[in-house]
Each structure stands twice: as C-alpha cells, then as structure tokens.
Enzyme design. Structure first.
Site, PDB file in Angstrom:
ATOM      1  N   GLU A 143      -3.821   2.239  -7.182  1.00 21.00           N
ATOM      2  CA  GLU A 143      -4.260   3.326  -6.307  1.00 21.00           C
ATOM      3  C   GLU A 143      -3.345   4.534  -6.497  1.00 21.00           C
ATOM      4  O   GLU A 143      -2.281   4.614  -5.863  1.00 21.00           O
ATOM      5  CB  GLU A 143      -4.183   2.897  -4.844  1.00 21.00           C
ATOM      6  N   HIS A 196       0.853  -1.193   0.000  1.00 20.86           N
ATOM      7  CA  HIS A 196       0.000   0.000   0.000  1.00 20.86           C
ATOM      8  C   HIS A 196       0.889   1.243   0.000  1.00 20.86           C
ATOM      9  O   HIS A 196       1.953   1.246   0.626  1.00 20.86           O
ATOM     10  CB  HIS A 196      -0.907  -0.015   1.236  1.00 20.86           C
TER      11      HIS A 196
HETATM   12  P1  PGA Z   1      -9.677   5.832   0.362  1.00 23.20           P
HETATM   13  O1  PGA Z   1      -8.454   4.838   0.581  1.00 23.20           O
HETATM   14  O2  PGA Z   1     -10.830   5.009  -0.167  1.00 23.20           O
HETATM   15  O3  PGA Z   1      -9.955   6.424   1.711  1.00 23.20           O
HETATM   16  O4  PGA Z   1      -9.237   6.855  -0.633  1.00 23.20           O
HETATM   17  C1  PGA Z   1      -8.205   3.788  -0.307  1.00 23.20           C
HETATM   18  C2  PGA Z   1      -6.963   3.041   0.116  1.00 23.20           C
HETATM   19  O5  PGA Z   1      -5.985   3.682   0.509  1.00 23.20           O
HETATM   20  O6  PGA Z   1      -6.933   1.808   0.088  1.00 23.20           O
END
Ligand code: PGA
Length: 232
Positions: free
Chosen positions: A158, A109
C-alpha cells in the site's frame, strides 16, 4: 482461476447500527431472490475469492455472530493486535483475545506506522503474537524495501500516496513491487491497497503477481464493496 483475497478495512468507522445496515445489505444480496434477479449479486458464487472484513475491535463479536447466524460467506479480521501478551497493558487487545473472533489480522498498516510510531521491532512482535495465537497476519508494506517479519504469508503493498487519496498506484508498478517482494521473501501472496474502487479493481487483480486487494474507503458502503468483490 486465480485465488484472490478481498479485504475490507473499515478503519475507525461504523457504530453497531451502521454495521448492521452494512451486514443486512450483504445478507439481502445473498438471498435466493436477489441471486435470481441479478444472477451474480451475492458473494457466495464468487468461489475463488476469500472475502475478509476487518471491523474495529468494538464490533468484532457482533459481526462474528451476525456472520455465523446468517451463514454469510465472509471471514473476519482485526485491524491490529497488541505486541504484548495478556496482562497489565491498559487499552491493549492481545492476540488470544482477537483469536476468539477473528482468523486474520492487519499488521503494520501505514496509519499505524505514522500515527502510532510502530516500527520494525514492534511489528515483528505483533506478527509473532498473532502467529502464536493462530491468527493469519496481513502485513502491510508501503514499498518494496520494507522488512517483512518471518511467519508472514500475506502482504499488502500500500503506497502511502495512494491511501485514501483517489490516486491509486499504476497496475504495472503494483505488479512490479509484488513480483520483487515475492522474489525477496518467497511464497507470499501479495495484495494491492490504495484507492481501490469497483472501477479499477480488476486492473490490479488481473496482474499476474497480485493476489487480491485491501480496500478502505470503498468497503464502507456494502453495495460498493460487493461491486469490488464482483469486479475483482
Ligand atoms: P483506501 O484505503 O482504499 O481508502 O485508499 C486502503 C487502506 O488503507 O487499507
């Protein structure tokens, strides 16, 4: 119907009491009464969707037994795993320990990359440890030019600017990165993550190359998360 993964990432949130409230709320929506009232309230009737919840380590055992006791249609994931085996690594939680509770584990992440300086070498070790223990990694990448270790079947794209900001990527850009990632690495499921909400989730999950979503903020409230699951 396309198969989707809907993943809740609680990050460093929730005490035992707060987790109980969340789970009770989900459980209430699974009850026959609420199903007949709302017609589509629970998760159980969302058969093309694999719903995975990733609580902090402290809550894994508790959430696991709650899911089993109440037969909730939810799978369990962890948010991280040690790159080491068992042994003298104070503070670490190894893959064999995680596997006692979870089937999935988020690895790489961008918060781990940024705040804990996890690099490609460490992440590759984590993936190998997870696979060896029988866990399925959900490997996060902030963009298409990021290396993906062997043994990864589920990737979450992401973009950092979209995480927790309320400013999601566009569905076209997410779809393009998913497509490029699949072309480069073959046979992967690519999820989108970053400011996913009940209102925008279907714009992503309708895109041909996207196989689900990773949800942070909108997963903390059970009913909001259920709305994400339904609208996906
Ligand atoms: P968010 O986070 O939906 O709060 O933007 C997503 C993540 O970091 O997995």
């Amino acid at each position: 119907m396309k198969k989707l993964f809907i993943v809740a990432n609680w990050k460093s949130n929730k005490t035992m009491n707060e987790a109980t409230e969340w789970l009770e709320e989900i459980r209430n929506q699974e009850s026959p009464a609420s199903l007949s009232e709302a017609g589509r309230a629970g998760i159980r009737n969302q058969e093309n969707k694999t719903v995975i919840v990733c609580p902090p380590f402290t809550l894994l055992a508790y959430v696991q037994s709650y899911i089993i006791d109440h037969r909730l249609p939810i799978k369990l994931g962890a948010q991280d795993v040690s790159s080491f085996t068992e042994g003298q690594y104070t503070g670490e939680v190894n893959a064999k320990q995680v596997k006692e509770f979870a089937e999935y584990v988020i690895i790489g992440h961008s918060e781990r990359r940024e705040y804990f300086h996890e690099d490609d070498v460490v992440l590759e070790k984590k993936v190998a440890m997870a696979r060896h223990a029988g866990l399925t990694p959900i490997f996060c990448i902030p963009g298409e030019d990021v290396s993906i270790p062997k043994g990864v079947d589920i990737v979450a794209y992401e973009p950092t600017a979209a995480i927790g900001t309320g400013k999601p990527d566009t569905k076209e850009s997410a779809n393009r990165v998913a497509s490029a990632t699949k072309k480069r690495h073959g046979g992967l499921h690519v999820l989108y993550g970053g400011s996913v909400t009940p209102d925008n989730v279907s714009s992503f999950t309708r895109m041909w190359q996207i196989s689900g979503v990773l949800v942070g903020g909108a997963s903390l409230d059970a009913l909001e998360f259920l709305a994400v699951v339904h609208n996906a």
